[in-house]
Design a protein around this motif. Structure first.
Motif, PDB file in Angstrom:
ATOM      1  N   GLY A   8     -35.139 -24.434  11.075  1.00 58.35           N
ATOM      2  CA  GLY A   8     -35.976 -23.331  10.616  1.00 58.35           C
ATOM      3  C   GLY A   8     -35.236 -22.065  10.250  1.00 58.35           C
ATOM      4  N   GLY A   9     -33.929 -22.059  10.467  1.00 56.72           N
ATOM      5  CA  GLY A   9     -33.168 -20.884  10.097  1.00 56.72           C
ATOM      6  C   GLY A   9     -33.058 -20.732   8.592  1.00 56.72           C
ATOM      7  N   GLY A  10     -32.534 -19.592   8.168  1.00 53.72           N
ATOM      8  CA  GLY A  10     -32.359 -19.357   6.740  1.00 53.72           C
ATOM      9  C   GLY A  10     -32.079 -17.905   6.464  1.00 53.72           C
ATOM     10  N   LEU A  11     -32.197 -17.564   5.193  1.00 53.63           N
ATOM     11  CA  LEU A  11     -31.980 -16.201   4.726  1.00 53.63           C
ATOM     12  C   LEU A  11     -33.327 -15.533   4.505  1.00 53.63           C
ATOM     13  CD1 LEU A  11     -30.121 -13.940   3.598  1.00 53.63           C
ATOM     14  CD2 LEU A  11     -30.301 -15.096   1.377  1.00 53.63           C
ATOM     15  N   VAL A  12     -33.490 -14.352   5.069  1.00 52.13           N
ATOM     16  CA  VAL A  12     -34.752 -13.628   4.939  1.00 52.13           C
ATOM     17  C   VAL A  12     -34.450 -12.148   4.772  1.00 52.13           C
ATOM     18  CG1 VAL A  12     -35.004 -13.362   7.450  1.00 52.13           C
ATOM     19  CG2 VAL A  12     -37.031 -13.300   5.993  1.00 52.13           C
ATOM     20  N   GLN A  13     -35.313 -11.447   4.072  1.00 49.87           N
ATOM     21  CA  GLN A  13     -35.141 -10.008   3.893  1.00 49.87           C
ATOM     22  C   GLN A  13     -35.594  -9.266   5.147  1.00 49.87           C
ATOM     23  OE1 GLN A  13     -37.231  -8.943   0.287  1.00 49.87           O
ATOM     24  NE2 GLN A  13     -35.369  -9.186  -0.927  1.00 49.87           N
ATOM     25  N   ALA A  14     -35.030  -8.108   5.335  1.00 46.92           N
ATOM     26  CA  ALA A  14     -35.441  -7.266   6.456  1.00 46.92           C
ATOM     27  C   ALA A  14     -36.946  -7.026   6.392  1.00 46.92           C
ATOM     28  CB  ALA A  14     -34.682  -5.958   6.431  1.00 46.92           C
ATOM     29  N   GLY A  15     -37.573  -7.102   7.557  1.00 52.45           N
ATOM     30  CA  GLY A  15     -39.018  -6.971   7.627  1.00 52.45           C
ATOM     31  C   GLY A  15     -39.759  -8.287   7.557  1.00 52.45           C
ATOM     32  N   GLY A  16     -39.041  -9.334   7.226  1.00 51.67           N
ATOM     33  CA  GLY A  16     -39.662 -10.642   7.088  1.00 51.67           C
ATOM     34  C   GLY A  16     -39.756 -11.389   8.403  1.00 51.67           C
ATOM     35  N   SER A  17     -40.192 -12.637   8.298  1.00 54.37           N
ATOM     36  CA  SER A  17     -40.421 -13.469   9.479  1.00 54.37           C
ATOM     37  C   SER A  17     -39.810 -14.852   9.283  1.00 54.37           C
ATOM     38  CB  SER A  17     -41.925 -13.636   9.740  1.00 54.37           C
ATOM     39  OG  SER A  17     -42.551 -12.396   9.984  1.00 54.37           O
ATOM     40  N   LEU A  85     -38.011  -8.725  11.195  1.00 54.21           N
ATOM     41  CA  LEU A  85     -36.579  -8.972  11.355  1.00 54.21           C
ATOM     42  C   LEU A  85     -35.742  -7.846  10.761  1.00 54.21           C
ATOM     43  CD1 LEU A  85     -36.673 -12.776  10.599  1.00 54.21           C
ATOM     44  CD2 LEU A  85     -35.817 -11.762  12.712  1.00 54.21           C
ATOM     45  N   THR A  86     -34.630  -7.590  11.415  1.00 52.24           N
ATOM     46  CA  THR A  86     -33.659  -6.606  10.936  1.00 52.24           C
ATOM     47  C   THR A  86     -32.287  -7.272  10.829  1.00 52.24           C
ATOM     48  OG1 THR A  86     -32.879  -5.824  13.097  1.00 52.24           O
ATOM     49  CG2 THR A  86     -34.936  -4.867  12.260  1.00 52.24           C
ATOM     50  N   ALA A  87     -31.359  -6.573  10.214  1.00 54.25           N
ATOM     51  CA  ALA A  87     -30.020  -7.122  10.048  1.00 54.25           C
ATOM     52  C   ALA A  87     -29.370  -7.415  11.400  1.00 54.25           C
ATOM     53  CB  ALA A  87     -29.159  -6.151   9.251  1.00 54.25           C
ATOM     54  N   GLU A  88     -29.766  -6.673  12.421  1.00 50.86           N
ATOM     55  CA  GLU A  88     -29.208  -6.883  13.760  1.00 50.86           C
ATOM     56  C   GLU A  88     -29.654  -8.205  14.387  1.00 50.86           C
ATOM     57  OE1 GLU A  88     -28.326  -3.231  12.440  1.00 50.86           O
ATOM     58  OE2 GLU A  88     -30.420  -3.871  12.716  1.00 50.86           O
ATOM     59  N   ASP A  89     -30.637  -8.857  13.781  1.00 49.54           N
ATOM     60  CA  ASP A  89     -31.095 -10.165  14.281  1.00 49.54           C
ATOM     61  C   ASP A  89     -30.283 -11.315  13.691  1.00 49.54           C
ATOM     62  OD1 ASP A  89     -34.385  -8.823  13.992  1.00 49.54           O
ATOM     63  OD2 ASP A  89     -33.265  -9.119  15.858  1.00 49.54           O
ATOM     64  N   THR A  90     -29.371 -11.017  12.800  1.00 48.92           N
ATOM     65  CA  THR A  90     -28.544 -12.057  12.186  1.00 48.92           C
ATOM     66  C   THR A  90     -27.667 -12.738  13.223  1.00 48.92           C
ATOM     67  OG1 THR A  90     -28.502 -11.011  10.011  1.00 48.92           O
ATOM     68  CG2 THR A  90     -26.661 -12.446  10.556  1.00 48.92           C
ATOM     69  N   TRP A 114     -27.783 -27.726  25.355  1.00 49.91           N
ATOM     70  CA  TRP A 114     -27.869 -26.848  24.190  1.00 49.91           C
ATOM     71  C   TRP A 114     -28.042 -27.653  22.910  1.00 49.91           C
ATOM     72  CZ3 TRP A 114     -27.467 -21.468  24.539  1.00 49.91           C
ATOM     73  CH2 TRP A 114     -27.097 -20.968  25.799  1.00 49.91           C
ATOM     74  N   GLY A 115     -28.737 -27.042  21.970  1.00 52.68           N
ATOM     75  CA  GLY A 115     -28.758 -27.584  20.629  1.00 52.68           C
ATOM     76  C   GLY A 115     -27.537 -27.122  19.868  1.00 52.68           C
ATOM     77  N   GLN A 116     -27.447 -27.514  18.611  1.00 54.55           N
ATOM     78  CA  GLN A 116     -26.280 -27.185  17.794  1.00 54.55           C
ATOM     79  C   GLN A 116     -26.404 -25.821  17.132  1.00 54.55           C
ATOM     80  OE1 GLN A 116     -28.800 -28.903  16.674  1.00 54.55           O
ATOM     81  NE2 GLN A 116     -29.193 -27.948  14.696  1.00 54.55           N
ATOM     82  N   GLY A 117     -27.607 -25.255  17.148  1.00 56.28           N
ATOM     83  CA  GLY A 117     -27.823 -23.935  16.584  1.00 56.28           C
ATOM     84  C   GLY A 117     -28.316 -23.973  15.154  1.00 56.28           C
ATOM     85  N   THR A 118     -28.991 -22.905  14.760  1.00 50.31           N
ATOM     86  CA  THR A 118     -29.455 -22.738  13.383  1.00 50.31           C
ATOM     87  C   THR A 118     -29.180 -21.308  12.956  1.00 50.31           C
ATOM     88  OG1 THR A 118     -31.339 -23.055  11.879  1.00 50.31           O
ATOM     89  CG2 THR A 118     -31.844 -22.174  14.060  1.00 50.31           C
ATOM     90  N   GLN A 119     -28.674 -21.150  11.752  1.00 56.26           N
ATOM     91  CA  GLN A 119     -28.247 -19.837  11.265  1.00 56.26           C
ATOM     92  C   GLN A 119     -29.436 -19.028  10.743  1.00 56.26           C
ATOM     93  OE1 GLN A 119     -25.000 -18.335  11.022  1.00 56.26           O
ATOM     94  NE2 GLN A 119     -26.217 -16.538  10.448  1.00 56.26           N
ATOM     95  N   VAL A 120     -29.510 -17.794  11.190  1.00 55.81           N
ATOM     96  CA  VAL A 120     -30.487 -16.832  10.679  1.00 55.81           C
ATOM     97  C   VAL A 120     -29.719 -15.659  10.079  1.00 55.81           C
ATOM     98  CG1 VAL A 120     -32.290 -15.193  11.306  1.00 55.81           C
ATOM     99  CG2 VAL A 120     -32.283 -17.485  12.313  1.00 55.81           C
ATOM    100  N   THR A 121     -30.004 -15.376   8.820  1.00 51.71           N
ATOM    101  CA  THR A 121     -29.354 -14.260   8.153  1.00 51.71           C
ATOM    102  C   THR A 121     -30.423 -13.338   7.602  1.00 51.71           C
ATOM    103  OG1 THR A 121     -27.468 -15.655   7.537  1.00 51.71           O
ATOM    104  CG2 THR A 121     -27.721 -13.556   6.373  1.00 51.71           C
ATOM    105  N   VAL A 122     -30.369 -12.075   8.011  1.00 52.15           N
ATOM    106  CA  VAL A 122     -31.342 -11.086   7.567  1.00 52.15           C
ATOM    107  C   VAL A 122     -30.625 -10.097   6.660  1.00 52.15           C
ATOM    108  CG1 VAL A 122     -33.067  -9.401   8.255  1.00 52.15           C
ATOM    109  CG2 VAL A 122     -32.581 -11.352   9.736  1.00 52.15           C
ATOM    110  N   SER A 123     -31.081 -10.010   5.437  1.00 55.26           N
ATOM    111  CA  SER A 123     -30.463  -9.099   4.476  1.00 55.26           C
ATOM    112  C   SER A 123     -31.190  -7.764   4.511  1.00 55.26           C
ATOM    113  CB  SER A 123     -30.505  -9.690   3.073  1.00 55.26           C
ATOM    114  OG  SER A 123     -31.843  -9.864   2.665  1.00 55.26           O
ATOM    115  N   SER A 124     -30.406  -6.710   4.470  1.00 61.67           N
ATOM    116  CA  SER A 124     -31.001  -5.364   4.546  1.00 61.67           C
ATOM    117  C   SER A 124     -31.142  -4.746   3.176  1.00 61.67           C
ATOM    118  CB  SER A 124     -30.130  -4.477   5.434  1.00 61.67           C
ATOM    119  OG  SER A 124     -28.812  -4.429   4.936  1.00 61.67           O
TER     120      SER A 124
END
Length: 124
Positions: A8-17, A85-90, A114-124
């Motif tokens: 479920g991770g991915g790239l999202v803009q700041a303020g998004g979900s 979301l904010t950039a600090e949540d990346t 533990w799982g292997q992890g999923t990347q979350v990137t929040v663009s500001s």
């Protein structure tokens, strides 16, 4: 041993979900206390929140009021709903099963699967 897989991770803009999923195989999560952690580049893995098997939830201060953990025992899956979301949540987000032999719950050492992890990137 229970295997965990985040998605479920991915790239999202700041303020998004985003909503992350943590699916388990090899065992039932209904009897487990489940935690979420995140790790920003170059930083230590830090506590995000925990969903106790009793149903109680606790969150780290930076995410309180924005993140919500839930679970669907029928699907053997735990979720992390992230809003505002904010950039600090990346970072890379991990789910984990808390060890029954620990008295604390906010450190990585308190969890033993533990799982292997999923990347979350929040663009500001």
């Amino acid at each position: 041993q229970v295997q965990l897989e985040e998605s479920g991770g991915g790239l999202v803009q700041a303020g998004g979900s985003l909503r992350l999923s943590c699916a388990a195989s090899g065992g039932a999560l209904s009897s487990k206390t489940m935690g979420w952690f995140r790790q920003a580049p170059g930083k230590e893995r830090t506590f995000v929140g925990v969903n106790w098997r009793s149903g109680r939830m606790d969150y780290a201060d930076p995410v309180k009021g924005r993140f919500t953990i839930s679970r669907d025992n029928a699907k053997n899956t735990v979720f992390l709903q992230m809003n505002s979301l904010t950039a600090e949540d990346t970072g890379v987000y991990y789910c984990a099963i808390r060890s029954e032999y620990r008295s604390t719950w906010t450190g990585p050492d308190d969890y033993n699967s533990w799982g292997q992890g999923t990347q979350v990137t929040v663009s500001s």
